[in-house]
Design a protein around this motif. Structure first.
Motif, PDB file in Angstrom:
ATOM      1  N   GLU A 254      93.828 -16.200 -36.464  1.00 36.21           N
ATOM      2  CA  GLU A 254      92.407 -15.862 -36.339  1.00 36.21           C
ATOM      3  C   GLU A 254      92.176 -14.428 -35.887  1.00 36.21           C
ATOM      4  N   ILE A 255      93.201 -13.773 -35.320  1.00 37.68           N
ATOM      5  CA  ILE A 255      93.023 -12.380 -34.901  1.00 37.68           C
ATOM      6  C   ILE A 255      94.012 -11.447 -35.600  1.00 37.68           C
ATOM      7  N   ALA A 256      94.839 -11.989 -36.500  1.00 38.13           N
ATOM      8  CA  ALA A 256      95.841 -11.169 -37.180  1.00 38.13           C
ATOM      9  C   ALA A 256      95.185 -10.285 -38.238  1.00 38.13           C
ATOM     10  N   TRP A 257      95.708  -9.079 -38.373  1.00 41.50           N
ATOM     11  CA  TRP A 257      95.194  -8.129 -39.366  1.00 41.50           C
ATOM     12  C   TRP A 257      95.554  -8.587 -40.772  1.00 41.50           C
ATOM     13  N   THR A 258      94.569  -8.599 -41.655  1.00 39.10           N
ATOM     14  CA  THR A 258      94.789  -8.870 -43.075  1.00 39.10           C
ATOM     15  C   THR A 258      94.428  -7.622 -43.866  1.00 39.10           C
ATOM     16  N   PHE A 259      95.146  -7.385 -44.960  1.00 41.08           N
ATOM     17  CA  PHE A 259      94.940  -6.152 -45.718  1.00 41.08           C
ATOM     18  C   PHE A 259      95.537  -6.281 -47.117  1.00 41.08           C
ATOM     19  N   SER A 260      95.024  -5.454 -48.012  1.00 37.68           N
ATOM     20  CA  SER A 260      95.559  -5.329 -49.369  1.00 37.68           C
ATOM     21  C   SER A 260      96.282  -3.999 -49.493  1.00 37.68           C
ATOM     22  N   ILE A 261      97.332  -3.968 -50.303  1.00 42.80           N
ATOM     23  CA  ILE A 261      98.059  -2.734 -50.586  1.00 42.80           C
ATOM     24  C   ILE A 261      98.068  -2.527 -52.097  1.00 42.80           C
ATOM     25  N   VAL A 262      97.645  -1.337 -52.513  1.00 44.23           N
ATOM     26  CA  VAL A 262      97.665  -0.961 -53.927  1.00 44.23           C
ATOM     27  C   VAL A 262      98.833  -0.007 -54.141  1.00 44.23           C
ATOM     28  N   ASN A 263      99.821  -0.453 -54.871  1.00 44.08           N
ATOM     29  CA  ASN A 263     101.036   0.316 -55.139  1.00 44.08           C
ATOM     30  C   ASN A 263     100.839   1.095 -56.440  1.00 44.08           C
ATOM     31  N   VAL A 264     100.843   2.437 -56.339  1.00 46.04           N
ATOM     32  CA  VAL A 264     100.468   3.301 -57.461  1.00 46.04           C
ATOM     33  C   VAL A 264     101.660   4.148 -57.898  1.00 46.04           C
ATOM     34  N   ARG A 265     101.815   4.292 -59.197  1.00 44.39           N
ATOM     35  CA  ARG A 265     102.850   5.171 -59.771  1.00 44.39           C
ATOM     36  C   ARG A 265     102.191   6.030 -60.841  1.00 44.39           C
ATOM     37  N   ILE A 266     102.155   7.347 -60.607  1.00 41.74           N
ATOM     38  CA  ILE A 266     101.519   8.303 -61.519  1.00 41.74           C
ATOM     39  C   ILE A 266     102.593   9.146 -62.191  1.00 41.74           C
ATOM     40  N   GLU A 267     102.439   9.371 -63.478  1.00 45.53           N
ATOM     41  CA  GLU A 267     103.357  10.217 -64.239  1.00 45.53           C
ATOM     42  C   GLU A 267     103.021  11.688 -63.995  1.00 45.53           C
ATOM     43  N   LEU A 268     104.041  12.505 -63.747  1.00 48.81           N
ATOM     44  CA  LEU A 268     103.812  13.910 -63.433  1.00 48.81           C
ATOM     45  C   LEU A 268     103.067  14.662 -64.540  1.00 48.81           C
ATOM     46  N   PRO A 269     103.436  14.532 -65.836  1.00 48.10           N
ATOM     47  CA  PRO A 269     102.697  15.288 -66.858  1.00 48.10           C
ATOM     48  C   PRO A 269     101.223  14.885 -66.962  1.00 48.10           C
ATOM     49  N   LEU A 270     100.884  13.674 -66.469  1.00 44.44           N
ATOM     50  CA  LEU A 270      99.511  13.177 -66.568  1.00 44.44           C
ATOM     51  C   LEU A 270      98.846  13.096 -65.195  1.00 44.44           C
ATOM     52  N   ALA A 271      99.357  13.854 -64.231  1.00 42.48           N
ATOM     53  CA  ALA A 271      98.898  13.723 -62.847  1.00 42.48           C
ATOM     54  C   ALA A 271      97.403  13.978 -62.703  1.00 42.48           C
ATOM     55  N   ARG A 272      96.899  15.014 -63.322  1.00 39.22           N
ATOM     56  CA  ARG A 272      95.477  15.332 -63.179  1.00 39.22           C
ATOM     57  C   ARG A 272      94.612  14.227 -63.778  1.00 39.22           C
TER      58      ARG A 272
END
Length: 396
Positions: A254-272
């Motif tokens: 009831e007091i424990a922290w809950t959270f979501s994690i978004v794991n992202v992988r971006i390609e260097l040539p397409l970074a922008r």
């Protein structure tokens, strides 16, 4: 008739009255035949049927055409752009311009028996937080690490030792070409009272890479049914981000922290191009129906903290790592952990880069056998609302 050809930029014209008469006569004969007209109308009707079956038209002043989803039941979180800011729209199915949330099928891991701290042979690591203290969450791009890259047992042990230093470690660029590779890696890290499990994303078709989470089951728990990828029907991202949900294991639920994690992988040539999609991805995840306000966006961004936070300008977001290189050559900052500066009050403000190359006194060649990137980490309170641990009762 007239014929134009390119001859040093000049057109050449020819005319023949008799030829004009012959062509007009033939045209009159053809025009009396109704078959071409019928064929033309059939082709037009068939093309219209195919178009409206497979595509949709959106907008009034700015018409856009979008391919229809193969599955009409997929739930998607659309986003809308207004005055240069990106905001999420309400839930609806078959929404265009959206990232679909695709569940990932997983199965529990079976740890190898007999892994103990004694004689583990793992490289030394900075002491992690003792049980009951802050959660240490990290991210690490492995640069294609997998069975095909390992040239010695030492490199395998070094990766396992890094995993052991975190309560949750999100990894990118993992190439597990052997099915037992990831379970063996988790088992190798399960020493000294640690017990690691993992969540795996789907294999990227072009590169063979996977996104994954390694986590200590003594410190956090997860719901495997809540693991999904943020699919990109319009192929704006090279790698679909992997989203996992976690809860701190040691405080009462009831007091424990809950959270979501978004794991992202971006390609260097397409970074922008791909970095520009981060606001839409974050909006989709925060409105995925779970009502989770704490969302960590982390991974291989191929950009520094100034650029990433400027791109995510619609919210007061904070980068854990600032002005520090995250590669073994000490040249570029490519990885980071991003979180909401006010909503994620569980962040205690302590973060860093683990330079395994210098800590283990490795050569660049030996370090590259592990990864050309360095792990980055940040610490968070395991209690919802950010209550500090071990400094008194009720201190926020």
């Amino acid at each position: 008739f007239k014929t134009n050809r390119s001859d040093r930029g000049q057109g050449v014209a020819f005319s023949s009255p008799s030829r004009h008469f012959i062509m007009s006569h033939e045209s009159a004969i053809r025009s009396s035949n109704p078959i071409p007209r019928v064929l033309f109308l059939l082709c037009l009707a068939g093309g219209a049927f195919y178009f409206f079956k497979h595509f949709e038209i959106h907008g009034l002043d700015r018409l856009t055409v979008h391919s229809k989803s193969a599955s009409g039941d997929a739930i998607q979180v659309p986003y809308e752009v207004s005055d240069g800011a990106v905001t999420a729209a309400r839930w609806r199915s078959n929404a265009s311009n959206s990232f679909a949330l695709t569940p990932v099928s997983t199965s529990p891991v079976s740890m190898a028996a007999g892994a103990t701290a004694a004689g583990s042979g793992l490289p030394s690591l900075p002491a992690s937080n003792p049980a009951g203290r802050y959660l240490k969450i990290g991210t690490w791009a492995l640069g294609g690490f997998g069975p095909d890259k390992i040239q010695s047992a030492e490199s395998f042990d070094r990766v396992a030792a890094v995993i052991q230093g975190y309560d949750i470690l999100a990894v990118q660029q993992l190439r597990a070409t052997q099915r037992d590779f990831v379970p063996q890696l988790a088992a190798r890290a399960s020493v000294g009272g640690r017990r690691f499990d993992f969540l795996l994303g789907p294999v990227h078709e072009a590169s063979g890479e996977q996104l994954a989470f390694f986590f200590d089951t003594n410190r956090v728990v997860t719901d495997r049914t809540q693991l999904y990828t943020v699919a990109d029907p319009e192929q704006r991202m090279s790698h679909d981000p992997l989203v996992g949900w976690f809860r701190a294991a040691e405080p009462p639920p009831e007091i424990a922290w809950t959270f979501s994690i978004v794991n992202v992988r971006i390609e260097l040539p397409l970074a922008r191009q791909e970095t520009a999609e981060l606001p839409r991805i974050l909006a989709a995840v925060t409105r995925d129906g779970r009502g989770e306000d704490d969302c960590l966006l982390l991974g291989l961004f191929q950009a520094d903290d100034v650029y990433v936070t400027a791109t995510l300008r619609q919210a007061p977001l904070r980068a854990a790592i600032k002005a520090s290189p995250t590669d073994i050559f000490a040249r570029h900052q490519t990885s980071n952990i991003i979180y909401h500066n006010t909503l994620t009050s569980e962040a205690i403000g302590r973060a860093g880069v683990y330079d395994f190359l210098r800590r283990e006194n490795l050569s660049l060649a030996d370090a590259e056998q592990v990864s050309p990137y360095l792990p980055v980490w940040a610490e968070f309170s395991p209690r919802e609302g950010g209550e500090l641990v071990g400094v008194g009762v009720g201190v926020n």
